[in-house]
Scaffold this motif. Sequence first.
Motif, PDB file in Angstrom:
ATOM      1  N   THR A 121     -20.965 -11.918 -31.151  1.00 15.22           N
ATOM      2  CA  THR A 121     -19.895 -11.403 -32.013  1.00 15.22           C
ATOM      3  C   THR A 121     -18.677 -11.371 -31.674  1.00 15.22           C
ATOM      4  O   THR A 121     -17.461 -11.501 -32.112  1.00 15.22           O
ATOM      5  N   GLY A 122     -18.704 -10.846 -30.192  1.00 14.53           N
ATOM      6  CA  GLY A 122     -17.234 -10.513 -29.478  1.00 14.53           C
ATOM      7  C   GLY A 122     -16.606  -9.099 -30.143  1.00 14.53           C
ATOM      8  O   GLY A 122     -15.792  -8.598 -29.791  1.00 14.53           O
ATOM      9  N   GLU A 123     -17.475  -8.557 -31.020  1.00 13.34           N
ATOM     10  CA  GLU A 123     -17.039  -7.280 -31.418  1.00 13.34           C
ATOM     11  C   GLU A 123     -17.753  -6.036 -30.478  1.00 13.34           C
ATOM     12  O   GLU A 123     -18.555  -6.081 -29.993  1.00 13.34           O
ATOM     13  N   PRO A 124     -16.617  -4.834 -30.524  1.00 13.59           N
ATOM     14  CA  PRO A 124     -17.064  -3.722 -29.869  1.00 13.59           C
ATOM     15  C   PRO A 124     -18.313  -3.130 -30.393  1.00 13.59           C
ATOM     16  O   PRO A 124     -18.665  -3.295 -31.454  1.00 13.59           O
ATOM     17  N   ILE A 125     -19.331  -2.632 -29.371  1.00 15.82           N
ATOM     18  CA  ILE A 125     -20.267  -1.964 -29.662  1.00 15.82           C
ATOM     19  C   ILE A 125     -20.098  -0.631 -29.831  1.00 15.82           C
ATOM     20  O   ILE A 125     -19.499  -0.055 -29.036  1.00 15.82           O
ATOM     21  N   THR A 143     -15.423  -1.083  -8.480  1.00 17.41           N
ATOM     22  CA  THR A 143     -15.466   0.499  -8.139  1.00 17.41           C
ATOM     23  C   THR A 143     -14.211   0.951  -7.209  1.00 17.41           C
ATOM     24  O   THR A 143     -13.796   2.262  -7.335  1.00 17.41           O
ATOM     25  N   ASP A 144     -13.272   0.238  -6.874  1.00 14.55           N
ATOM     26  CA  ASP A 144     -12.109   0.603  -6.369  1.00 14.55           C
ATOM     27  C   ASP A 144     -11.066   0.426  -7.378  1.00 14.55           C
ATOM     28  O   ASP A 144      -9.495   0.645  -7.224  1.00 14.55           O
ATOM     29  N   TYR A 145     -11.280   0.185  -8.695  1.00 14.25           N
ATOM     30  CA  TYR A 145     -10.570   0.096  -9.761  1.00 14.25           C
ATOM     31  C   TYR A 145      -9.509  -1.224  -9.750  1.00 14.25           C
ATOM     32  O   TYR A 145      -8.580  -1.079 -10.436  1.00 14.25           O
ATOM     33  N   PHE A 146      -9.885  -2.261  -9.212  1.00 12.58           N
ATOM     34  CA  PHE A 146      -8.921  -3.373  -9.026  1.00 12.58           C
ATOM     35  C   PHE A 146      -9.704  -4.170 -10.374  1.00 12.58           C
ATOM     36  O   PHE A 146     -10.937  -4.168 -10.533  1.00 12.58           O
ATOM     37  N   VAL A 147      -8.686  -4.857 -11.182  1.00 12.52           N
ATOM     38  CA  VAL A 147      -9.288  -5.508 -12.308  1.00 12.52           C
ATOM     39  C   VAL A 147      -9.238  -7.107 -12.133  1.00 12.52           C
ATOM     40  O   VAL A 147      -8.329  -7.623 -11.594  1.00 12.52           O
ATOM     41  N   TYR A 148     -10.348  -7.972 -12.510  1.00 16.16           N
ATOM     42  CA  TYR A 148     -10.398  -9.227 -12.703  1.00 16.16           C
ATOM     43  C   TYR A 148     -10.735  -9.732 -13.942  1.00 16.16           C
ATOM     44  O   TYR A 148     -11.391  -9.079 -14.715  1.00 16.16           O
ATOM     45  N   PHE A 149     -10.021 -10.888 -14.248  1.00 15.32           N
ATOM     46  CA  PHE A 149     -10.079 -11.598 -15.635  1.00 15.32           C
ATOM     47  C   PHE A 149     -11.764 -12.388 -15.390  1.00 15.32           C
ATOM     48  O   PHE A 149     -11.961 -13.008 -14.701  1.00 15.32           O
ATOM     49  N   VAL A 150     -12.463 -12.270 -16.716  1.00 11.77           N
ATOM     50  CA  VAL A 150     -13.636 -12.709 -16.992  1.00 11.77           C
ATOM     51  C   VAL A 150     -13.559 -13.757 -17.869  1.00 11.77           C
ATOM     52  O   VAL A 150     -14.073 -15.097 -17.499  1.00 11.77           O
ATOM     53  N   ASP A 151     -13.408 -13.569 -19.148  1.00 13.00           N
ATOM     54  CA  ASP A 151     -13.566 -14.603 -20.021  1.00 13.00           C
ATOM     55  C   ASP A 151     -12.740 -14.072 -21.519  1.00 13.00           C
ATOM     56  O   ASP A 151     -12.217 -13.117 -21.458  1.00 13.00           O
ATOM     57  N   ARG A 152     -12.642 -15.095 -22.379  1.00 12.69           N
ATOM     58  CA  ARG A 152     -11.998 -14.786 -23.548  1.00 12.69           C
ATOM     59  C   ARG A 152     -12.809 -14.872 -24.869  1.00 12.69           C
ATOM     60  O   ARG A 152     -13.882 -15.912 -24.729  1.00 12.69           O
ATOM     61  N   LEU A 153     -12.954 -13.824 -25.590  1.00 15.91           N
ATOM     62  CA  LEU A 153     -14.128 -13.853 -26.586  1.00 15.91           C
ATOM     63  C   LEU A 153     -13.494 -14.543 -27.966  1.00 15.91           C
ATOM     64  O   LEU A 153     -12.240 -14.841 -28.146  1.00 15.91           O
ATOM     65  N   GLY A 154     -14.292 -14.602 -28.849  1.00 14.52           N
ATOM     66  CA  GLY A 154     -13.925 -15.123 -30.163  1.00 14.52           C
ATOM     67  C   GLY A 154     -13.784 -16.535 -30.269  1.00 14.52           C
ATOM     68  O   GLY A 154     -14.156 -17.469 -29.599  1.00 14.52           O
ATOM     69  N   ASP A 155     -12.964 -17.062 -31.260  1.00 20.10           N
ATOM     70  CA  ASP A 155     -12.829 -18.357 -31.802  1.00 20.10           C
ATOM     71  C   ASP A 155     -11.676 -19.050 -30.933  1.00 20.10           C
ATOM     72  O   ASP A 155     -11.499 -20.386 -31.359  1.00 20.10           O
ATOM     73  N   THR A 156     -11.111 -18.404 -30.024  1.00 17.12           N
ATOM     74  CA  THR A 156     -10.116 -19.241 -29.300  1.00 17.12           C
ATOM     75  C   THR A 156     -10.458 -19.182 -27.735  1.00 17.12           C
ATOM     76  O   THR A 156     -11.189 -18.095 -27.220  1.00 17.12           O
ATOM     77  N   PHE A 157     -10.111 -20.267 -27.130  1.00 15.81           N
ATOM     78  CA  PHE A 157     -10.416 -20.495 -25.679  1.00 15.81           C
ATOM     79  C   PHE A 157      -9.384 -21.256 -25.335  1.00 15.81           C
ATOM     80  O   PHE A 157      -8.257 -21.550 -25.773  1.00 15.81           O
TER      81      PHE A 157
END
Length: 621
Positions: free
Chosen positions: A403-407, A471-485
């Motif tokens: 659903t892309g919604e928060p749990i 674990t070193d707090y560096f952030v990486y992009f994974v994907d986009r949710l929902g009806d937009t890509f």
Amino acid sequence: MGWETVLYSVLAGVVTAPILIKLFYPHFLTDARFILKSLPITKLERNIKNNVSIITRFIQQAAARPDRRFLMFEEEVYTYRQMDRWSNRVGHFFHGQGPRAGETVAIFMLNEPAYLAVFLGLSKLGTTSALLNSNLRSKSLLHCFNVSGAKNLIVGKEEALRSAILEILPELQQQGVTVWVLGDQVQENGLLPLEERVEAASGEPIPEELRADIKMKDIMAYIYTSGTTGLPKAAKVSYARMVYASMFFGLSGATKDDVVYCALPLYHSAALCIGLAGTVETGCTWVLRRKFSASKFWDDCRKYNVTVVQYIGELLRYLCAQPKRANDKDNQVWGALGNGLRPEVWSEFQERFGVSDVVEFYAATEGNVGFVNVLQKFGAIGYASPLMRKLRPCNFVKYDVATGEPIRDENGWCIETKPGENGLVIAPITQRTFFDGYAGKKALSEKKILRDVFKKGDGYFNSGDVLFMDTDYFVYFVDRLGDTFRWKGENVATTEVSQVLSEHEPIQEANVYGVKIPGYDGRAGMASIIVRPDHSLDLPKLYEHVAQYLPPYAVPRFLRMQQAIDVTGTFKQKKVASVEEGFDPRQVSDPLYFMDTSSKTYRPVDQDLYDKIIKGEVTVN
């Protein structure tokens, strides 16, 4: 206590401090490096507090360094003074035509110097500019114009732009819209020539009192983005947001001595907000190209002595896909600033072209959360240690893949992820981390807000993006949710594409989604289609239909012919299984088709064609 005791105590503290820091907060030194690199932000926050806008900064730069090159475009060069006076003429002319501070004027142009003169000139009046995507046509174009509430429309000199406006001109005239057109050959009824009138206007400074009531919270521009509602939404870009956007040049290390190259469209925030605003703030020189060309990119960099380039990930992939040349490293480019760069392209780009610094960032036009990889961590979009998230609040929460919604937990609160997990990034909406929202109905903005997230009554901006924090707090992009890509660096709204497909008579229903292809950034559009009973689908005609009514990046690259489309209990189309199956004929028993641009049709996908696409032997344009 004697001085010897004090000295020994100090020495002991100096010796033990690093050990204690390493033991109790091992990320202290990384935090310190990040804060030092991020100091340009503090100046910009002072500007916001003191109501110093990008327009104010442009006027200041033009006064301080009038003869410095501001813009280079093809064979044209404009100094800060020249662009200042040109934009003054635009402002004086339109002030005489009626638009006032707070009102909106729409711009429908391709990249050219006049675009900047128009935008800056209108902004000197305090008016809002609605930046229409030059790829839009027909209903989508009319929709975007109407959302802005503009009564004046400025059109570029290209025949394709003029033709697009003529198609919707009757509707514009019914609304009492005045259409101004650049260029010499303006003969159609209802289109007013603009260039000569601007040239005849005064180049003297625009009186400051005309924009005296404009505050940082007011809207400087509308930039259109795709959302789950289908048609593009007009994201509100406030004066404060433009100031924040100007920080990226400084964070990348660019200074007034740099020459920055941009081949991205000015209707995008990457070019207008980051590029133009960053140029104004640093006082550097900006090189603007009408349209991106992979084959001419490095020739341009050498021609203009470029030192920094702006990018989106797909752009750099195109550069790496070009045939290798002996002079690939023959350039002065030390830095690349942008977003959406995949790791495999990142390393190849740096090694092949000799670019030492890649500053990847994460942001959204309308969003209140962003990251910048100022520490040059390979593959990362930024850094988000606990201290950084205190200074720049954001959270990573668990989400439902389907659903892309928060749990939410048993109490109804969102659940934060831990380092080493994927999470949906959200950010609290406050006076400092604001969400301007969209023009039009309040419901459009409300859909991007999560309520009662961690406590009753709170509100968070939902980015719709999944990020990974190590674990070193560096952030990486994974994907986009929902009806937009994303495809070709653009957001594609599946419901907009479905609507256009459904307007083609033989099609009863269409379910649109994005599918991954090895070696490509983002997702390629794919449509599962049901043909009406007693109808047949003429594939060349379908190709012609989507090419006419959709922007090039939104045209589906793949088709899947189905007898029925799975829906949920609330009649929402299911996409997850279709996305996973993709266009693999071994997994899909339905007929599959691939967009063939050379013959302007869709041709069947068999195992041989599938393998060639996966191996990169057939290009997905």
